[in-house]
Design an enzyme around this catalytic site. Sequence first.
Site, PDB file in Angstrom:
ATOM      1  N   ARG A  55       0.854  -1.189   0.000  1.00 57.74           N
ATOM      2  CA  ARG A  55       0.000   0.000   0.000  1.00 57.74           C
ATOM      3  C   ARG A  55       0.887   1.234   0.000  1.00 57.74           C
ATOM      4  O   ARG A  55       1.782   1.369   0.836  1.00 57.74           O
ATOM      5  CB  ARG A  55      -0.914   0.021   1.214  1.00 57.74           C
ATOM      6  CG  ARG A  55      -1.896   1.203   1.234  1.00 57.74           C
ATOM      7  CD  ARG A  55      -2.749   1.173   2.481  1.00 57.74           C
ATOM      8  NE  ARG A  55      -3.477  -0.089   2.569  1.00 57.74           N
ATOM      9  CZ  ARG A  55      -3.935  -0.599   3.710  1.00 57.74           C
ATOM     10  NH1 ARG A  55      -3.728   0.032   4.859  1.00 57.74           N
ATOM     11  NH2 ARG A  55      -4.593  -1.740   3.715  1.00 57.74           N
ATOM     12  N   HIS A  70      -5.968   0.201  -7.633  1.00 56.92           N
ATOM     13  CA  HIS A  70      -5.407  -1.133  -7.412  1.00 56.92           C
ATOM     14  C   HIS A  70      -4.698  -1.601  -8.680  1.00 56.92           C
ATOM     15  O   HIS A  70      -5.255  -1.548  -9.774  1.00 56.92           O
ATOM     16  CB  HIS A  70      -6.507  -2.145  -7.065  1.00 56.92           C
ATOM     17  CG  HIS A  70      -7.119  -1.924  -5.709  1.00 56.92           C
ATOM     18  ND1 HIS A  70      -7.862  -2.886  -5.065  1.00 56.92           N
ATOM     19  CD2 HIS A  70      -7.092  -0.867  -4.877  1.00 56.92           C
ATOM     20  CE1 HIS A  70      -8.273  -2.424  -3.905  1.00 56.92           C
ATOM     21  NE2 HIS A  70      -7.807  -1.189  -3.761  1.00 56.92           N
ATOM     22  N   GLU A 125      -0.067  -7.206  -5.358  1.00 51.53           N
ATOM     23  CA  GLU A 125      -1.136  -6.218  -5.462  1.00 51.53           C
ATOM     24  C   GLU A 125      -0.645  -4.908  -4.861  1.00 51.53           C
ATOM     25  O   GLU A 125      -0.188  -4.862  -3.726  1.00 51.53           O
ATOM     26  CB  GLU A 125      -2.395  -6.669  -4.726  1.00 51.53           C
ATOM     27  CG  GLU A 125      -3.536  -5.659  -4.897  1.00 51.53           C
ATOM     28  CD  GLU A 125      -4.721  -5.916  -3.988  1.00 51.53           C
ATOM     29  OE1 GLU A 125      -5.851  -5.939  -4.478  1.00 51.53           O
ATOM     30  OE2 GLU A 125      -4.506  -6.074  -2.766  1.00 51.53           O
ATOM     31  N   ALA A 131     -10.748   4.386   4.625  1.00 52.80           N
ATOM     32  CA  ALA A 131     -10.756   2.933   4.441  1.00 52.80           C
ATOM     33  C   ALA A 131     -10.384   2.199   5.728  1.00 52.80           C
ATOM     34  O   ALA A 131     -10.974   1.163   6.059  1.00 52.80           O
ATOM     35  CB  ALA A 131      -9.808   2.545   3.310  1.00 52.80           C
TER      36      ALA A 131
END
Length: 244
Positions: free
Chosen positions: A85, A128, A147, A159
Site C-alpha cells: 500500500r 489497485h 497487489e 478505508a
Amino acid sequence: MEQFKRFKEEITRFLMMYKFALDSLETKIEILKEEFHFLHDYNPIEHTKSRLKSPESILNKMNRKGCDISFVSIRDKIKDIAGLRITCSFVSDIYRIREMLRSQSDLTILETKDYIEHPKPNGYQSLHLIVEVPVYMSDRQEKVCVEVQIRTIAMDFWASLEHKIFYKYNEAVPLRLLQELKEAADSAAALDKQMERLHNEIAEIKENHEASEIAKTKRIIIKDQEYQIPAALLEMIDIGQGND
C-alpha cells in the site's frame, strides 16, 4: 513426519518468493521516491506498508473460491498474496506513481482497477494494480504477482476506519450508517480536491517568485538607476567562468 517436513519446506519457499517480490518492489519505490525528491524538491509518497497473507488466509480464500489446493492453483487464482500500500498526499500523485511503475522495464502491470474514477458503492476509493515482479532464486527466475494499492491520506483514513467499524460484523448494517459512511467518503474526496488546489496555487506562487528573483539577478543598479544586463554580456561572463 518426512512428508510434513517436505510440505513445510515447500510452503516456506513458496511464500519466500512473495516476500522477495515485495522487497524488490519496495526498493524500487524507495529509489523512485529519492530520485523524484532530488529532481523536483518534492516527495509524492508519504509512506508505504507491505503485508503477506498467512497460509491460513490463503487456504480460506481458496476454499471460498472452490478451487483445488495446490501451489500452481494458488498462484493462478490468488493475486494478492503479497500486497503493498502506497499512501500519497494528492490524487495526481497516485497516477504519477502508476506511470513511474509502468516505466520500469522489468515490471509488468497486469491489471488495473480504478476505484477513484469509479468508486465502490460504499464510497471506497483507491487505485489497485496487479504488478508482476521478477524474482531471482538460486536455481531459477520466477515472476510473482504483487497487489499494489495507491491512495491519498484521506482515502486511507476513511478505508482504515471503515474496516475497523465493520471488522467481523456479521449482521446487516443499518442503512443510516451506510449512508453516513458514504457521506464521509464524499467529504474525504472533497478534501482531497481542495488540498490539491491549494497545493497547486502555492506551487504557482513559489514558481513566479523564483522567476522574479532570477530576473532580478540580470539587473544592476547604479546611482538608484536600474539597468538590464545585456544577454551578450551575460554570455561572455558564462564563457569566462567556463574557461576558469
